[in-house]
Write a protein that holds these residues in place. Structure first.
Motif, PDB file in Angstrom:
ATOM      1  N   ALA A 109       0.802  -1.158   0.069  1.00 47.08           N
ATOM      2  CA  ALA A 109       0.049   0.061   0.006  1.00 47.08           C
ATOM      3  C   ALA A 109       0.736   1.078  -0.079  1.00 47.08           C
ATOM      4  O   ALA A 109       1.834   1.261   0.590  1.00 47.08           O
ATOM      5  CB  ALA A 109      -0.800  -0.092   1.246  1.00 47.08           C
ATOM      6  N   GLN A 117      -6.940  10.520   0.090  1.00 46.92           N
ATOM      7  CA  GLN A 117      -6.977   9.384  -0.992  1.00 46.92           C
ATOM      8  C   GLN A 117      -8.322   8.718  -1.269  1.00 46.92           C
ATOM      9  O   GLN A 117      -9.400   8.806  -0.170  1.00 46.92           O
ATOM     10  CB  GLN A 117      -6.026   8.159  -0.749  1.00 46.92           C
ATOM     11  CG  GLN A 117      -4.632   8.578  -0.542  1.00 46.92           C
ATOM     12  CD  GLN A 117      -4.008   9.046  -1.744  1.00 46.92           C
ATOM     13  OE1 GLN A 117      -4.251   8.527  -2.771  1.00 46.92           O
ATOM     14  NE2 GLN A 117      -3.152  10.046  -1.653  1.00 46.92           N
ATOM     15  N   TYR A 119     -10.102   5.138  -2.524  1.00 42.17           N
ATOM     16  CA  TYR A 119      -9.732   3.996  -2.844  1.00 42.17           C
ATOM     17  C   TYR A 119     -11.167   3.390  -3.731  1.00 42.17           C
ATOM     18  O   TYR A 119     -11.825   3.427  -2.678  1.00 42.17           O
ATOM     19  CB  TYR A 119      -9.186   3.064  -1.715  1.00 42.17           C
ATOM     20  CG  TYR A 119      -7.828   3.365  -1.417  1.00 42.17           C
ATOM     21  CD1 TYR A 119      -6.734   3.178  -2.113  1.00 42.17           C
ATOM     22  CD2 TYR A 119      -7.805   4.313  -0.141  1.00 42.17           C
ATOM     23  CE1 TYR A 119      -5.392   3.610  -1.508  1.00 42.17           C
ATOM     24  CE2 TYR A 119      -6.361   4.818   0.334  1.00 42.17           C
ATOM     25  CZ  TYR A 119      -5.424   4.583  -0.291  1.00 42.17           C
ATOM     26  OH  TYR A 119      -4.048   4.705   0.032  1.00 42.17           O
ATOM     27  N   PRO A 122     -10.688  -1.022  -1.897  1.00 39.67           N
ATOM     28  CA  PRO A 122      -9.259  -0.791  -1.341  1.00 39.67           C
ATOM     29  C   PRO A 122      -8.717  -1.967  -0.753  1.00 39.67           C
ATOM     30  O   PRO A 122      -7.480  -2.145  -0.466  1.00 39.67           O
ATOM     31  CB  PRO A 122      -9.766  -0.092   0.160  1.00 39.67           C
ATOM     32  CG  PRO A 122     -11.240  -0.224   0.214  1.00 39.67           C
ATOM     33  CD  PRO A 122     -11.693  -0.242  -1.376  1.00 39.67           C
ATOM     34  N   TYR A 125      -5.346  -2.803  -2.240  1.00 42.37           N
ATOM     35  CA  TYR A 125      -4.091  -2.004  -1.774  1.00 42.37           C
ATOM     36  C   TYR A 125      -3.756  -2.497  -0.125  1.00 42.37           C
ATOM     37  O   TYR A 125      -2.807  -2.532   0.156  1.00 42.37           O
ATOM     38  CB  TYR A 125      -4.324  -0.810  -1.808  1.00 42.37           C
ATOM     39  CG  TYR A 125      -4.771   0.124  -2.893  1.00 42.37           C
ATOM     40  CD1 TYR A 125      -3.992   0.064  -4.294  1.00 42.37           C
ATOM     41  CD2 TYR A 125      -6.139   0.152  -3.276  1.00 42.37           C
ATOM     42  CE1 TYR A 125      -4.273   0.564  -5.467  1.00 42.37           C
ATOM     43  CE2 TYR A 125      -6.616   0.587  -4.788  1.00 42.37           C
ATOM     44  CZ  TYR A 125      -5.563   0.754  -5.702  1.00 42.37           C
ATOM     45  OH  TYR A 125      -6.073   1.248  -6.831  1.00 42.37           O
ATOM     46  N   GLU A 138     -15.972   1.682  -1.947  1.00 45.24           N
ATOM     47  CA  GLU A 138     -14.860   2.686  -2.157  1.00 45.24           C
ATOM     48  C   GLU A 138     -14.790   3.426  -0.679  1.00 45.24           C
ATOM     49  O   GLU A 138     -15.629   3.238   0.038  1.00 45.24           O
ATOM     50  CB  GLU A 138     -15.436   3.873  -3.292  1.00 45.24           C
ATOM     51  CG  GLU A 138     -16.331   4.814  -2.778  1.00 45.24           C
ATOM     52  CD  GLU A 138     -16.494   5.970  -3.866  1.00 45.24           C
ATOM     53  OE1 GLU A 138     -16.361   5.603  -5.011  1.00 45.24           O
ATOM     54  OE2 GLU A 138     -16.868   7.155  -3.487  1.00 45.24           O
TER      55      GLU A 138
END
Length: 345
Positions: A109, A117, A119, A122, A125, A138
């Motif tokens: 990450a 940010q 994502y 996510p 990541y 998200e």
């Protein structure tokens, strides 16, 4: 000026703001936001150690999020940096163990501790999130950062088709200021040396809240501290304002009406004094300030002075005034219609 921009925070400097601006923004609920910020301001002054739990609930409500969490930077037994969850709200808080977010490791990450940010999924990541049964569509992640030190992040999460926009980003950044202030107070109180350096720590806390004017007054109404947000909003440097009476930032008409003294009196008798009025900058220009005054007491309950937190709400005031003028014009026209119809007949 774009709808998500304020004189204190320019969101166009944040890379994801361009992506978020392509989405249809929802209408801002300024009244709900103002009430929430006042709750956080009072809690910051009275019980900062429990503020994060209140903050995540407020963030979930204001952003209509599925879940919200505050995670703090720490190290595990292997001296690896991790994010450990400190407060949760929404689906994450109510979920069983299999759906509560785990401690996050940083392998694979990005480690951007200063920039918000966005994502999409996510778990790509942060692989630790793959173990959750509840999907994450998200996540808007806003870092908590103070005086060159990363502290953690606020995660605002959607579990369905809800997409965040620039309004959510603006709110999250404002909430991050309160989270940073509460964390710094908590860490200062945990160390013995912080007691000797309390005044310096307090100034760092005040300066971290860049979008707010935060200052303290003694019992006579004279300035005793002044944060960087106050200098940006009102134009006075701390060295030239400390010792001056608070009436210097009030309009002449409000000073003559003893509004500064009334604010302190209400704070003492009611526990707080909420106010919205015109204020004066050093250069003589006026702005519409929305503020909250609270008494400061020591451990024995003796009055030591007052704390005031204030925001520039001039733009909101102008919008409301324009709406009132439009409504008045409409009413005038509507009242005139029967008369016009009678003349024509």
């Amino acid at each position: 000026m774009e709808p998500w921009q304020t004189p204190q925070t320019n969101l166009t400097d944040i890379p994801i703001a361009q992506e978020l601006s392509r989405r249809i923004p929802r209408s801002a609920d300024l009244q709900a936001e103002n009430r929430a910020l006042q709750i956080l301001a009072r809690q910051l002054a009275t019980s900062p150690h429990t503020l994060l739990k209140t903050l995540v609930a407020i963030a979930q409500d204001l952003c209509s999020a599925g879940s919200v969490g505050v995670c703090l930077l720490a190290e595990n037994a292997d001296s690896e940096q991790i994010w450990r969850w400190e407060a949760l709200a929404g689906a994450w808080a109510a979920a069983e163990k299999t759906n509560k977010p785990p401690t996050l490791r940083f392998s694979g990450a990005g480690r951007d501790f200063q920039t918000p940010q966005l994502y999409l999924h996510p778990e790509q990541y942060f692989t630790d999130l793959q173990q959750l049964e509840m999907p994450i569509a998200e996540a808007l992640v806003v870092p908590l950062y103070a005086v060159n030190q990363p502290l953690g992040a606020i995660w605002i999460v959607s579990h369905d088709s809800r997409q965040f926009d620039t309004e959510d980003l603006r709110i999250a950044i404002a909430l991050a200021d309160f989270a940073v202030a509460a964390l710094q107070i908590d860490r200062a109180d945990r160390t013995a040396s912080a007691f000797r350096d309390r005044e310096n720590h307090l100034q760092l806390i005040l300066d971290s809240a860049k979008d707010y004017s935060i200052f303290t007054l003694d019992t006579g109404g004279h300035f005793t501290s002044w944060n960087a947000g106050s200098e940006r909003l009102l134009g006075y440097a701390e060295a030239e304002i400390v010792g001056q009476h608070g009436r210097i930032i009030f309009t002449p008409e409000d000073s003559a009406a003893r509004k500064p003294e009334l604010e302190m009196h209400l704070a003492l008798t009611e526990g707080k004094a909420e106010n919205e009025r015109w204020h004066l900058r050093k250069d003589g220009s006026r702005f519409w300030g929305s503020g909250l005054v609270m008494p400061l007491r020591d451990a024995a309950g003796e009055l030591q002075g007052f704390l005031k937190i204030m925001q520039d709400k001039t733009e909101r005031r102008q919008i409301e005034e324009s709406l009132r003028q439009s409504e008045n014009r409409y009413r005038t026209l509507a009242d005139a219609v029967p008369q016009l119809m009678w003349i024509n007949t």
